[in-house]
Write a protein that holds these residues in place. Sequence first.
Motif, mmCIF file in Angstrom:
data_model
loop_
_atom_site.group_PDB
_atom_site.id
_atom_site.type_symbol
_atom_site.label_atom_id
_atom_site.label_comp_id
_atom_site.label_asym_id
_atom_site.label_seq_id
_atom_site.Cartn_x
_atom_site.Cartn_y
_atom_site.Cartn_z
ATOM 1 N N ALA A 1 -0.369 18.074 0.377
ATOM 2 C CA ALA A 1 -1.266 18.675 1.370
ATOM 3 C C ALA A 1 -1.147 18.009 2.733
ATOM 4 C CB ALA A 1 -2.711 18.583 0.871
ATOM 5 N N ILE A 2 -0.835 16.726 2.753
ATOM 6 C CA ILE A 2 -0.788 15.984 4.019
ATOM 7 C C ILE A 2 0.409 16.378 4.881
ATOM 8 C CG2 ILE A 2 -0.115 13.699 4.881
ATOM 9 C CD1 ILE A 2 -2.244 12.455 3.294
ATOM 10 N N GLN A 3 1.561 16.522 4.270
ATOM 11 C CA GLN A 3 2.797 16.645 5.043
ATOM 12 C C GLN A 3 2.813 17.816 6.037
ATOM 13 O OE1 GLN A 3 5.732 16.443 1.890
ATOM 14 N NE2 GLN A 3 5.913 14.231 2.123
ATOM 15 N N PRO A 4 2.346 19.015 5.681
ATOM 16 C CA PRO A 4 2.371 20.103 6.675
ATOM 17 C C PRO A 4 1.420 19.881 7.846
ATOM 18 C CG PRO A 4 2.120 20.961 4.428
ATOM 19 C CD PRO A 4 1.896 19.492 4.359
ATOM 20 N N LEU A 5 0.436 18.992 7.683
ATOM 21 C CA LEU A 5 -0.569 18.766 8.720
ATOM 22 C C LEU A 5 -0.223 17.615 9.653
ATOM 23 C CD1 LEU A 5 -3.813 19.085 6.532
ATOM 24 C CD2 LEU A 5 -2.693 20.878 7.875
ATOM 25 N N SER A 6 0.870 16.927 9.365
ATOM 26 C CA SER A 6 1.152 15.686 10.127
ATOM 27 C C SER A 6 2.640 15.568 10.431
ATOM 28 C CB SER A 6 0.676 14.481 9.313
ATOM 29 O OG SER A 6 1.239 14.504 8.009
ATOM 30 N N LYS A 7 3.148 16.497 11.214
ATOM 31 C CA LYS A 7 4.578 16.531 11.493
ATOM 32 C C LYS A 7 5.044 15.383 12.389
ATOM 33 C CE LYS A 7 4.848 21.502 10.705
ATOM 34 N NZ LYS A 7 5.156 22.838 11.261
ATOM 35 N N ASP A 8 4.087 14.714 13.035
ATOM 36 C CA ASP A 8 4.456 13.575 13.871
ATOM 37 C C ASP A 8 4.618 12.295 13.062
ATOM 38 O OD1 ASP A 8 4.388 15.166 16.116
ATOM 39 O OD2 ASP A 8 2.309 14.672 16.605
ATOM 40 N N TYR A 9 4.277 12.350 11.776
ATOM 41 C CA TYR A 9 4.383 11.186 10.904
ATOM 42 C C TYR A 9 5.644 11.298 10.049
ATOM 43 C CZ TYR A 9 -0.546 9.951 11.830
ATOM 44 O OH TYR A 9 -1.725 9.594 12.415
ATOM 45 N N SER A 10 6.220 10.161 9.734
ATOM 46 C CA SER A 10 7.324 10.087 8.775
ATOM 47 C C SER A 10 6.806 9.361 7.538
ATOM 48 C CB SER A 10 8.509 9.323 9.372
ATOM 49 O OG SER A 10 9.010 9.994 10.512
ATOM 50 N N TYR A 11 7.194 9.862 6.363
ATOM 51 C CA TYR A 11 6.668 9.307 5.117
ATOM 52 C C TYR A 11 7.790 8.676 4.294
ATOM 53 C CZ TYR A 11 2.409 11.766 6.291
ATOM 54 O OH TYR A 11 1.285 12.193 6.938
ATOM 55 N N TYR A 12 7.468 7.532 3.725
ATOM 56 C CA TYR A 12 8.405 6.790 2.888
ATOM 57 C C TYR A 12 7.693 6.442 1.580
ATOM 58 C CZ TYR A 12 10.801 6.289 7.366
ATOM 59 O OH TYR A 12 11.416 6.534 8.570
ATOM 60 N N TYR A 13 8.478 6.356 0.494
ATOM 61 C CA TYR A 13 7.871 6.218 -0.828
ATOM 62 C C TYR A 13 8.438 4.991 -1.540
ATOM 63 C CZ TYR A 13 6.723 10.942 0.470
ATOM 64 O OH TYR A 13 6.270 12.035 1.167
ATOM 65 N N PHE A 14 7.545 4.097 -1.921
ATOM 66 C CA PHE A 14 7.968 2.855 -2.566
ATOM 67 C C PHE A 14 7.818 2.948 -4.074
ATOM 68 C CE2 PHE A 14 6.819 -1.355 -4.312
ATOM 69 C CZ PHE A 14 8.020 -2.004 -4.085
ATOM 70 N N ARG A 15 8.937 2.769 -4.777
ATOM 71 C CA ARG A 15 8.946 2.747 -6.246
ATOM 72 C C ARG A 15 9.601 1.445 -6.698
ATOM 73 N NH1 ARG A 15 9.973 7.984 -4.679
ATOM 74 N NH2 ARG A 15 8.737 9.625 -5.693
ATOM 75 N N PRO A 16 8.821 0.491 -7.171
ATOM 76 C CA PRO A 16 9.401 -0.784 -7.612
ATOM 77 C C PRO A 16 10.279 -0.579 -8.837
ATOM 78 C CG PRO A 16 7.102 -0.643 -8.249
ATOM 79 C CD PRO A 16 7.365 0.543 -7.375
ATOM 80 N N ASN A 17 11.265 -1.436 -8.993
ATOM 81 C CA ASN A 17 12.132 -1.333 -10.169
ATOM 82 C C ASN A 17 12.145 -2.615 -10.986
ATOM 83 O OD1 ASN A 17 13.702 -3.086 -8.673
ATOM 84 N ND2 ASN A 17 15.258 -1.569 -8.155
ATOM 85 N N SER A 18 11.065 -3.376 -10.853
ATOM 86 C CA SER A 18 10.937 -4.605 -11.642
ATOM 87 C C SER A 18 9.466 -4.875 -11.898
ATOM 88 C CB SER A 18 11.550 -5.797 -10.891
ATOM 89 O OG SER A 18 11.279 -7.004 -11.591
ATOM 90 N N SER A 19 9.162 -5.447 -13.072
ATOM 91 C CA SER A 19 7.787 -5.818 -13.393
ATOM 92 C C SER A 19 7.535 -7.300 -13.137
ATOM 93 C CB SER A 19 7.479 -5.483 -14.855
ATOM 94 O OG SER A 19 8.370 -6.188 -15.714
ATOM 95 N N ASN A 20 8.493 -7.975 -12.550
ATOM 96 C CA ASN A 20 8.356 -9.386 -12.217
ATOM 97 C C ASN A 20 7.633 -9.528 -10.876
ATOM 98 O OD1 ASN A 20 9.628 -11.815 -10.576
ATOM 99 N ND2 ASN A 20 9.723 -12.356 -12.751
ATOM 100 N N THR A 21 6.633 -10.391 -10.823
ATOM 101 C CA THR A 21 5.818 -10.515 -9.616
ATOM 102 C C THR A 21 6.637 -10.919 -8.403
ATOM 103 O OG1 THR A 21 3.875 -11.085 -10.928
ATOM 104 C CG2 THR A 21 3.814 -11.663 -8.601
ATOM 105 N N GLU A 22 7.554 -11.869 -8.569
ATOM 106 C CA GLU A 22 8.370 -12.304 -7.433
ATOM 107 C C GLU A 22 9.259 -11.176 -6.936
ATOM 108 O OE1 GLU A 22 10.510 -15.848 -8.267
ATOM 109 O OE2 GLU A 22 8.728 -17.050 -8.657
ATOM 110 N N ASP A 23 9.842 -10.424 -7.882
ATOM 111 C CA ASP A 23 10.676 -9.286 -7.488
ATOM 112 C C ASP A 23 9.844 -8.234 -6.764
ATOM 113 O OD1 ASP A 23 12.905 -10.435 -8.606
ATOM 114 O OD2 ASP A 23 12.823 -9.263 -10.460
#
Length: 359
Positions: A29-51
């Motif tokens: 719902a957000i993306q069509p209303l905010s064309k001046d914003y760029s969106y990035y998506y963070f998906r971790p690939n480790s369950s280690n806290t330091e990583d």
Amino acid sequence: MKIGFDMAFALTPANNRGVGVYTRQLIKAIQPLSKDYSYYYFRPNSSNTEDLSRQLKAFISQNNIELYHINSTFDYYNSHALQRNWFGNARLAVTLYDIIPLLFENQYLPLPHMKKHYMQNIEFVKSCDMIFVISDTTRKDAVEKLNIKPEKIKVIYGALCEHFSDESILSATTWNGSTKPYILYVGGCDYRKNLDRLIAAFAKVNHRLKSKFQLIIAGNIPEDQRFFIKLNIKKANVTDDVLFTGFVSNEELIQLYKGSELFAFPSLYEGFGLPVLEAMACGVPVLTSNSSALKEIAGEAAYLINPKSIDDIAQGMEHLLTNAEIRNTLVNRGFERVQQFQWTNVAKLVLEGYQQLLG
């Protein structure tokens, strides 16, 4: 402006529950209303806290993230407590759905390490620059129970999933699993869902109405938990009239709603209570609790009961099952009520929060 969305929940069971559904609907719902914003998506690939720390810092830096939105700290592998210094100069927003574990500690935080981890997450939430909450009930809890400053909190609510506006699905009204007219419950079976009282109340009503109805419990309830529910069903002497569906598809869920005589949702506590709106959208009269966010979300479009009183739940059920006039009134009010909860409105409120933080 560059916005980062935390997608760690997608790697946990939360992906197929409320948090996952809510977040995907919000992002869409957000993306069509905010064309001046760029969106990035963070998906971790480790369950280690330091990583995890290293990956987050790199994601923020490499993408020049100005605002990072955490959709659920509590589903973060169920082991990590995020730390504010991992995010550098990025402003932080977080969605807080409820504080139910803290309100029912004995049931949800019975061990010291569970309470410690939960409170670490709470402290992180409090460190964020803006806290989005999905009801005024959660806002009050955050202020009164967590001592969060009111000016940091913004109520954004929620809305129905898009398939509840799909006319081709909504037109399907037949569910073939029952042999009698039925009362429907949709949800889990943990303590706050109040299934024991719901079953006891149903038994009272059905005995008075000469076993005319069935109670259908819809949802993916594990067999080991179902065993204990069945003990209560047997004790109430309604074994033949309480059915479990197991997992149901979106289409089947809508069929279940539309085929029911009544939707009963006497939960002890909800941060929002989406099933109430789902039932209303399907034209079903709703019985729900006069407490928590359920009263707030239902407004005057549902029959409200005291969820701690079996007699009150039973009386409400019987009243709705035998009174066509009040049923029709609630159905009409329900159709009007659901129109007040739209994803476009949720997205606009979230964007207002982003703009407030970014100036």
